[in-house]
Design an enzyme around this catalytic site. Structure first.
Site, PDB file in Angstrom:
ATOM      1  CG  ASP A  95      -2.112   0.792   1.001  1.00  0.00           C
ATOM      2  OD1 ASP A  95      -2.388   1.777  -0.026  1.00  0.00           O
ATOM      3  OD2 ASP A  95      -2.772   1.100   1.560  1.00  0.00           O
ATOM      4  CG  HIS A  96      -0.923   5.090   1.018  1.00  0.00           C
ATOM      5  ND1 HIS A  96      -1.449   5.518  -0.149  1.00  0.00           N
ATOM      6  CD2 HIS A  96      -2.170   4.211   1.100  1.00  0.00           C
ATOM      7  CE1 HIS A  96      -2.789   6.248  -0.417  1.00  0.00           C
ATOM      8  NE2 HIS A  96      -3.256   5.512   0.276  1.00  0.00           N
ATOM      9  CD  GLU A 169      -3.222   4.268   4.680  1.00  0.00           C
ATOM     10  OE1 GLU A 169      -4.116   3.570   5.317  1.00  0.00           O
ATOM     11  OE2 GLU A 169      -2.892   4.662   3.940  1.00  0.00           O
ATOM     12  CG  HIS A 212      -6.401   7.604   4.177  1.00  0.00           C
ATOM     13  ND1 HIS A 212      -4.931   8.251   3.198  1.00  0.00           N
ATOM     14  CD2 HIS A 212      -7.204   6.356   3.797  1.00  0.00           C
ATOM     15  CE1 HIS A 212      -4.444   8.172   2.669  1.00  0.00           C
ATOM     16  NE2 HIS A 212      -5.442   6.456   2.181  1.00  0.00           N
ATOM     17  CG  HIS A 249      -6.591   4.596  -1.448  1.00  0.00           C
ATOM     18  ND1 HIS A 249      -5.751   4.264  -1.090  1.00  0.00           N
ATOM     19  CD2 HIS A 249      -6.370   4.631  -3.062  1.00  0.00           C
ATOM     20  CE1 HIS A 249      -4.759   3.951  -2.366  1.00  0.00           C
ATOM     21  NE2 HIS A 249      -5.198   4.062  -3.513  1.00  0.00           N
ATOM     22  CG  ASN A 271      -7.061   0.535  -0.828  1.00  0.00           C
ATOM     23  OD1 ASN A 271      -6.326   0.068  -1.896  1.00  0.00           O
ATOM     24  ND2 ASN A 271      -5.427   1.551  -0.803  1.00  0.00           N
TER      25      ASN A 271
END
Length: 339
Positions: A95-96, A169, A212, A249, A271
């Site tokens: 992920d990110h 995040e 997020h 996201h 996600n």
């Protein structure tokens, strides 16, 4: 089934786009949360994506080690073994990854897969995400071009983020405001730099107000029609319908109709992290509160081993998280779609 091969992963994404559904991409940070993800997908009869963030990878290596590459490779090895016992396909994803962590996370993992593929093996991960949301779009796409070329050669799909996801995040702050909405011009610039498949396959996280974190339904202003406008702008120029494989996201707290609209416009991956974290932890809290005199040695007593055995509350945690994954599959229409 084993972890998906590059060919199986491509077919998973093609099927999702063709049949208008999306896969939950579940963030994990331990063997327990990985097992919960597998159990949830199996119960829903859905293939899926299991992913780790930079923080999750550090944690998997051991809190005193904090090595993202070691944690990632350990996760991939464990997943390869345990996934064989489940009747669904799962793809592994990172992920990110912001710019300052590329050299300590994504680039070494791609290099490891390059070496493995060169020797006739399969990549460790089926896809990696480059999060260039914190740098100017031109720089974002320049880095993405280099990563896409390397990923494609190693049979890996790249995920890029075009725009900014709000909230926070793993220490990356997105903030709030109009910059949370990707424009058609941003989408056209992405296609010009990365192509529409001929340079390698990539997933595109366009932003349409995503945030997020923890929000109640209706507290985040999503505009899924932005995805439709982006797809149409690129389709008109390149003559390819719905050219982007889109990623959603920051979906916690989204309304069902917003999720459905996003899938209609080409989202194939969403996600899910905040909601499954809570679903995992809530049963643990319930167990501890209901059995406090067993898990604590109150007034010099010995407690109750059956209640403080980590397997006792661990099973409840995994079941709670698995149930939330089944819910995600239902909302994204992937239930019963396994290859």
């Amino acid at each position: 089934m084993p972890v998906a091969t590059p060919e199986i992963y491509a077919e998973m994404l093609d099927k999702a786009k063709r049949e208008s559904f999306a896969y939950p991409a579940i963030n994990v940070s331990s063997s327990q949360t990985l097992n919960a993800a597998l159990a949830g997908f199996a119960e829903a009869e859905s293939d899926g994506i299991i992913q780790i963030s930079t923080g999750g990878a550090e944690y998997l290596s051991g809190p005193t080690v904090k090595d993202m590459v070691s944690g990632s490779l350990a996760f991939a090895a464990f997943a390869q073994e345990v996934a064989k016992k489940y009747p669904v396909n799962v793809a592994l994803h990172t992920d990110h990854c912001p710019k300052d962590k590329l050299d300590g996370f994504v680039r070494p993992l791609i290099a490891a897969s390059e070496e493995r593929v060169k020797n006739g093996g399969l990549p460790y991960f089926q896809s990696h995400m480059w999060d260039g949301s914190a740098v100017p779009l031109e720089e974002n796409l320049e880095i993405a071009q280099d990563l896409l070329a390397r990923a494609a050669a190693a049979k890996i799909i790249l995920e890029v983020e075009i725009g900014i996801v709000g909230g926070e995040e793993d220490g990356v702050e997105g903030g709030m405001g109009e910059h949370l909405y990707t424009t058609p011009e941003d989408a056209l610039a992405t296609a010009a730099a990365l192509g529409v498949g001929e340079k390698g396959r990539y997933l595109t996280a366009l932003t349409f107000g995503n945030v997020h974190g923890v929000y109640k339904p209706g507290n985040v202003t999503l505009r899924p029609e932005i995805l439709k406008a982006a797809q149409e702008a690129v389709a008109a120029q390149y003559g390819k319908d719905a050219p982007f494989d889109l990623v959603f996201h920051g979906g916690s707290g989204s309304l069902p109709e917003e999720i459905s609209a996003a899938v209609d416009y080409g989202v194939v991956k969403m996600n899910v992290d905040t909601d499954t974290q809570y679903a995992f932890t809530r049963p643990v809290a319930g167990h501890m509160l209901a059995n406090y005199d067993g898990v604590l040695k109150v007034d010099g007593e010995v407690g109750n081993k059956k209640q403080y055995d980590p397997r006792a509350w661990g099973k409840a945690a995994e079941a709670g998280m698995a149930a939330r994954i089944v819910q995600a599959c239902t909302e994204l229409r992937s239930t019963g779609t396994k290859l």
